[in-house]
Design an enzyme around this catalytic site. Structure first.
Site, PDB file in Angstrom:
ATOM      1  CB  THR A 144      34.230   2.027 -15.427  1.00  0.00           C
ATOM      2  OG1 THR A 144      34.660   2.900 -14.383  1.00  0.00           O
ATOM      3  CG2 THR A 144      34.598   2.643 -16.775  1.00  0.00           C
ATOM      4  CE  LYS A 219      36.259   5.762 -14.726  1.00  0.00           C
ATOM      5  NZ  LYS A 219      37.401   6.346 -14.009  1.00  0.00           N
ATOM      6  CE  LYS A 287      36.222  -2.243 -16.792  1.00  0.00           C
ATOM      7  NZ  LYS A 287      35.661  -1.104 -16.057  1.00  0.00           N
TER       8      LYS A 287
HETATM    9  N1  LIG Z   1      40.242   0.719  -8.785  1.00  0.00           N
HETATM   10  C1  LIG Z   1      40.144   1.946  -9.302  1.00  0.00           C
HETATM   11  O1  LIG Z   1      41.052   2.778  -9.178  1.00  0.00           O
HETATM   12  C2  LIG Z   1      38.908   2.367 -10.029  1.00  0.00           C
HETATM   13  C3  LIG Z   1      38.018   1.470 -10.558  1.00  0.00           C
HETATM   14  N2  LIG Z   1      36.909   1.934 -11.235  1.00  0.00           N
HETATM   15  C4  LIG Z   1      35.936   1.022 -11.808  1.00  0.00           C
HETATM   16  O2  LIG Z   1      35.135   0.583 -10.730  1.00  0.00           O
HETATM   17  C5  LIG Z   1      34.730  -0.763 -10.916  1.00  0.00           C
HETATM   18  C6  LIG Z   1      35.214  -1.603  -9.741  1.00  0.00           C
HETATM   19  O3  LIG Z   1      36.596  -1.472  -9.671  1.00  0.00           O
HETATM   20  P1  LIG Z   1      37.448  -2.115  -8.475  1.00  0.00           P
HETATM   21  O4  LIG Z   1      36.741  -1.966  -7.200  1.00  0.00           O
HETATM   22  O5  LIG Z   1      38.807  -1.563  -8.635  1.00  0.00           O
HETATM   23  O6  LIG Z   1      37.443  -3.624  -8.948  1.00  0.00           O
HETATM   24  P2  LIG Z   1      37.645  -4.963  -8.140  1.00  0.00           P
HETATM   25  O7  LIG Z   1      38.118  -5.934  -9.161  1.00  0.00           O
HETATM   26  O8  LIG Z   1      38.441  -4.743  -6.911  1.00  0.00           O
HETATM   27  O9  LIG Z   1      36.152  -5.332  -7.686  1.00  0.00           O
HETATM   28  C7  LIG Z   1      35.222  -5.799  -8.615  1.00  0.00           C
HETATM   29  C8  LIG Z   1      33.915  -6.098  -7.949  1.00  0.00           C
HETATM   30  O10 LIG Z   1      33.044  -6.684  -8.918  1.00  0.00           O
HETATM   31  C9  LIG Z   1      32.596  -7.946  -8.423  1.00  0.00           C
HETATM   32  N3  LIG Z   1      32.356  -8.866  -9.508  1.00  0.00           N
HETATM   33  C10 LIG Z   1      33.201  -9.199 -10.507  1.00  0.00           C
HETATM   34  N4  LIG Z   1      32.602 -10.063 -11.358  1.00  0.00           N
HETATM   35  C11 LIG Z   1      31.372 -10.324 -10.854  1.00  0.00           C
HETATM   36  C12 LIG Z   1      30.293 -11.131 -11.273  1.00  0.00           C
HETATM   37  N5  LIG Z   1      30.351 -11.862 -12.384  1.00  0.00           N
HETATM   38  N6  LIG Z   1      29.172 -11.129 -10.515  1.00  0.00           N
HETATM   39  C13 LIG Z   1      29.100 -10.380  -9.402  1.00  0.00           C
HETATM   40  N7  LIG Z   1      30.084  -9.587  -8.936  1.00  0.00           N
HETATM   41  C14 LIG Z   1      31.222  -9.559  -9.676  1.00  0.00           C
HETATM   42  C15 LIG Z   1      33.702  -8.418  -7.504  1.00  0.00           C
HETATM   43  O11 LIG Z   1      33.206  -9.422  -6.654  1.00  0.00           O
HETATM   44  P3  LIG Z   1      34.222 -10.485  -5.967  1.00  0.00           P
HETATM   45  O12 LIG Z   1      34.760  -9.819  -4.758  1.00  0.00           O
HETATM   46  O13 LIG Z   1      33.366 -11.647  -5.677  1.00  0.00           O
HETATM   47  O14 LIG Z   1      35.288 -10.792  -6.991  1.00  0.00           O
HETATM   48  C16 LIG Z   1      34.033  -7.116  -6.804  1.00  0.00           C
HETATM   49  O15 LIG Z   1      33.079  -6.807  -5.823  1.00  0.00           O
HETATM   50  C17 LIG Z   1      35.305  -1.175 -12.271  1.00  0.00           C
HETATM   51  O16 LIG Z   1      34.313  -0.963 -13.246  1.00  0.00           O
HETATM   52  C18 LIG Z   1      36.472  -0.232 -12.455  1.00  0.00           C
HETATM   53  O17 LIG Z   1      36.793  -0.030 -13.807  1.00  0.00           O
HETATM   54  C19 LIG Z   1      36.632   3.271 -11.346  1.00  0.00           C
HETATM   55  C20 LIG Z   1      37.485   4.190 -10.822  1.00  0.00           C
HETATM   56  C21 LIG Z   1      38.698   3.820 -10.157  1.00  0.00           C
HETATM   57  O1  LIG Z   2      38.966   4.162 -13.420  1.00  0.00           O
HETATM   58  C1  LIG Z   2      39.950   4.420 -12.733  1.00  0.00           C
HETATM   59  C2  LIG Z   2      40.396   5.780 -12.563  1.00  0.00           C
HETATM   60  C3  LIG Z   2      41.599   5.912 -11.697  1.00  0.00           C
HETATM   61  C4  LIG Z   2      41.863   7.369 -11.426  1.00  0.00           C
HETATM   62  O2  LIG Z   2      41.078   8.235 -11.814  1.00  0.00           O
HETATM   63  O3  LIG Z   2      42.892   7.645 -10.776  1.00  0.00           O
END
Ligand SMILES: NC(=O)C1=CN([C@@H]2O[C@H](COP(=O)(O)OP(=O)(O)OC[C@H]3O[C@@H](n4cnc5c(N)ncnc54)[C@H](OP(=O)(O)O)[C@@H]3O)[C@@H](O)[C@H]2O)C=CC1
Ligand SMILES: O=CCCC(=O)O
Length: 339
Positions: A144, A219, A287
């Protein structure tokens, strides 16, 4: 019957797939609703891109990559923190030590990163994916981010001759585990078609929204609404407690009326118990509100509810709740009430 891209074509012309065009006049936005379970339409190996990369194995990336592996895909993974690759490797994934190497060895590479900065760095940085891209390859960013970041990444990817698709997802940890995400895609339609069988493994529906930026905008609008809904729900729970009502009863009352939402039913009971197991980290919700405010600013659209909501999530972050589930925003209200 096998699933392949020919079964997921441009929707307005293939109504037999239960597909339809959403906006037939000004912009052609296409949506495909997966009408059958992915079990019924399990893809044949021949229908899938030969090799798939996955960058970013956090809460969302891990189960998404797992589902690709379990569906029989040849998956190569990378994550900044290498240890998070281990569960995927034990399921059969290959490992490469940089986004560049993953992209160089795969036909289609997915990226699921935390925020605009990490998404841009992983795609366009020194050992970024763009360095390994080239003609015939595709990069699908499911993070996102804001439209500007998505366009920047798109520019770097397309400069190599590869295709780009932004495809942020609606749906959280459980839908990711269950292959029930909703993809909001935009960009190169060729890559949309190529990636469709993979999106259908990870998701229950997909929307094709045209030019890069539209998926990101959709989104952000969705998550702006979600963040405000959650903040309002939290206020209701706290107010009900304060006036001596049982907040569990409030959750039940809401669940039976017109404002019922799955989110309230899922999160409400644990919020009442002050428990916030992380599915969607609060820092990511803030964010998304921040980015939605930027989107609104770009078109001079007032969004006062979202602006106030953003402030509440900022307060929650300042109380150390960044890595809790976003439903922990209620604690920002409880803290205020105690002062
Ligand atoms: N969780 C949710 O319900 C949802 C999340 N999203 C979106 O999806 C994305 C991921 O979310 P989510 O999986 O929950 O987040 P997490 O915080 O669990 O994972 C984030 C990922 O990004 C990596 N990362 C962070 N900073 C860096 C960097 N500087 N360089 C390289 N890799 C980096 C992390 O690596 P490391 O493991 O090393 O920290 C990890 O793999 C976000 O944009 C979020 O807004 C969308 C829908 C639903
Ligand atoms: O970006 C996060 C979305 C979470 C959801 O759709 O339930």
């Amino acid at each position: 019957m096998a699933m392949c891209s020919t079964f997921y074509p441009r929707l307005s012309t293939h109504l037999n797939c239960k597909s339809f065009s959403l906006f037939p006049v000004k912009h052609r936005f296409f949506v495909s609703i997966k009408a059958f379970s992915s079990q019924t339409f399990a893809p044949k190996a021949d229908d899938l891109p030969a090799s798939i990369g996955f960058l970013g194995l956090g809460i969302m990336g891990n189960p998404m990559a797992q589902n690709l592996i379990k569906a029989g895909c040849d998956v190569t993974v990378w994550n900044r923190t290498k240890s998070k690759c281990e569960p995927l490797i034990s399921l059969g994934a290959k490992y490469k030590s940089s986004p560049e190497e993953v992209a160089a060895s795969c036909d289609v590479t997915f990226a699921m990163l935390a925020d605009p900065e990490s998404a841009a760095d992983v795609a366009c940085g020194k050992y970024g994916a763009a360095k390994g891209m080239g003609p015939g390859k595709g990069y699908v960013d499911v993070s996102t981010v804001d439209g500007e970041t998505s366009k920047l990444i798109c520019k770097h990817i397309r400069a190599t001759g590869a295709h780009f698709l932004e495809a942020p997802v609606s749906g959280s940890k459980k839908p990711a585990e269950d292959g029930q995400l909703i993809f909001l895609t935009a960009g190169d339609s060729v890559l949309y078609e190529k990636a469709a069988p993979l999106l259908d493994i990870m998701g229950k529906s997909r929307f094709y929204l045209g030019e890069v930026g539209n998926g990101a905008a959709m989104k952000l609008v969705v998550n702006m609404v979600m963040g405000s809904m959650m903040a309002s729900f939290a206020e209701g729970l706290v107010l009900s407690e304060k006036v001596g009502l049982d907040p569990s009863v409030l959750v039940e009352v809401i669940s039976q009326g017109a404002i019922s939402a799955p989110m309230y039913a899922v999160k409400g009971p644990s919020m009442v118990k002050s428990s916030y197991p992380t599915a969607f980290p609060l820092k990511h919700q803030q964010k998304d509100l921040r980015l939605a405010l930027g989107l609104a600013e770009s078109v001079s659209q007032p969004i006062p509810i979202a602006a106030a909501t953003n402030e509440l999530y900022k307060v929650a972050k300042s109380h150390g709740l960044s890595d809790q589930d976003f439903s922990a925003v209620i604690e920002a209200l409880r803290v205020k009430l105690q002062q």
